[in-house]
Write a protein that holds these residues in place. Structure first.
Motif, PDB file in Angstrom:
ATOM      1  N   ASP A 134       4.043  -2.015  11.034  1.00 15.74           N
ATOM      2  CA  ASP A 134       3.368  -1.524   9.832  1.00 15.74           C
ATOM      3  C   ASP A 134       2.950  -3.032   9.302  1.00 15.74           C
ATOM      4  N   PHE A 135       1.811  -2.944   8.574  1.00 13.62           N
ATOM      5  CA  PHE A 135       1.261  -3.917   7.783  1.00 13.62           C
ATOM      6  C   PHE A 135       1.647  -3.855   6.324  1.00 13.62           C
ATOM      7  N   LEU A 136       2.277  -4.728   5.915  1.00 12.87           N
ATOM      8  CA  LEU A 136       3.149  -4.512   4.408  1.00 12.87           C
ATOM      9  C   LEU A 136       2.479  -5.733   3.215  1.00 12.87           C
ATOM     10  N   GLU A 137       2.477  -5.343   2.127  1.00 12.50           N
ATOM     11  CA  GLU A 137       2.326  -6.167   1.161  1.00 12.50           C
ATOM     12  C   GLU A 137       3.451  -6.178   0.384  1.00 12.50           C
ATOM     13  N   VAL A 138       4.277  -7.299   0.201  1.00  8.47           N
ATOM     14  CA  VAL A 138       5.364  -7.376  -0.440  1.00  8.47           C
ATOM     15  C   VAL A 138       5.356  -8.769  -1.472  1.00  8.47           C
ATOM     16  N   ALA A 139       5.450  -8.122  -2.791  1.00 10.33           N
ATOM     17  CA  ALA A 139       5.050  -9.099  -3.665  1.00 10.33           C
ATOM     18  C   ALA A 139       3.559 -10.080  -3.436  1.00 10.33           C
ATOM     19  N   ASP A 140       3.745 -11.164  -3.298  1.00  9.69           N
ATOM     20  CA  ASP A 140       2.388 -12.139  -2.821  1.00  9.69           C
ATOM     21  C   ASP A 140       2.302 -12.110  -1.358  1.00  9.69           C
TER      22      ASP A 140
END
Length: 290
Positions: A134-140
């Protein structure tokens, strides 16, 4: 056959009773054999686990399911090895009642985060809100999940750097999963044209650019929006959907769209606007003489 004094003394040393429990004598030889036997069985269990994992992956079963099966397999094997060893040594479980109580107290005070991350890791594997790939966006940070370990999740950022994110943070904080349900992502390219341009022609040219790009999905259909009257330009947005497993895929498509827009506008004499300022002077300019 006459045994040498060295071998005789070694044999006597190995047969020395270290302690006795439950009617069983624990000699030096037995204390050496037990950990070696446990180590051999554990290496055999891990080897069989790897073979089973490869077999499952070869059947095109998801990596998350393979990882979950491997974890359950190892836990069951640890439980079986532990109880079998205690049974062979004739050690009752009540012998560990005091020790287990002390360990529970120590865990309660000193290992809360470790237990929290451990349980969170099992929840991530079982419920699958975040999966391998999966492609995640965690914080920055943005990146692709490579593996979900017992304590943390390893994420590879777009620049190749690896991040180790505690599992509890992925459950307790807001995480953007670009590929949770599918790999479709919506994005847009914004462009400004000079005032006085034929807006209908601009809309047709942008639509043609979107149709000619094979990476853009036609369902949902791409659209062109007249977004705003800017200070120095008429603002248009070309909105479209793409299949993107990482942010780099989206950036590549947007770059191709911008190249195509520049080429298309140049062929049809459409001017891409740039900031302009008009200065109006009222009154007379007075030159001061010394």
């Amino acid at each position: 056959m006459i045994e040498s004094p060295v071998l005789e003394r070694l044999s006597q040393a190995l047969e020395t009773v270290v302690f006795s429990y439950g009617g069983s004598d624990f000699t030096v030889a037995k204390l050496i054999q037990i950990p070696l036997l446990i180590l051999f069985v554990w290496l055999l269990v891990r080897y069989v686990g790897k073979l089973i994992h490869k077999r499952i992956v070869s059947k095109r079963i998801g990596p998350d399911a393979a990882l979950l099966f491997k974890r359950i397999y190892l836990v069951l094997c640890i439980i079986i090895i532990t109880f079998t060893t205690l049974e062979v040594l004739n050690i009752p479980l009540t012998a560990f009642a005091f020790v287990s109580g002390a360990v529970a107290i120590g865990v309660g005070f000193g290992a809360q985060n470790i237990i929290n991350n451990f349980i969170s890791g099992w929840i991530l594997i079982w419920e699958r809100p975040i999966r391998i790939g999966d492609f995640l966006e965690v914080a920055d940070a943005k990146g692709v999940v490579e593996t979900i370990n017992t304590r943390s999740t390893r994420i590879r950022r777009n620049d190749g750097v690896h991040l180790l994110v505690p599992n509890s943070q992925l459950l307790e904080n807001t995480v953007i999963n670009w590929t949770l349900m599918d790999t479709m992502a919506r994005t847009f390219v914004r462009v400004g044209v000079a005032y006085g341009s034929d807006v209908e022609q601009v809309e047709k040219l942008l639509s043609e650019v979107l149709r000619n790009n094979s990476a853009i999905l036609q369902d949902p259909a791409p659209t062109v929006i007249f977004a705003d009257f800017g200070d120095s330009a008429l603002i248009f947005e070309a909105v479209f959907w793409v299949n993107a497993e990482a942010e780099s895929n989206v950036r590549k498509v947007k770059s191709d769209i911008r190249f195509a827009i520049c080429k298309m506008f140049a062929q049809h004499n459409v001017v891409i606007a740039f900031p302009q300022r008009d200065i109006h002077l009222n009154g007379e300019l007075l030159l001061k003489r010394d």
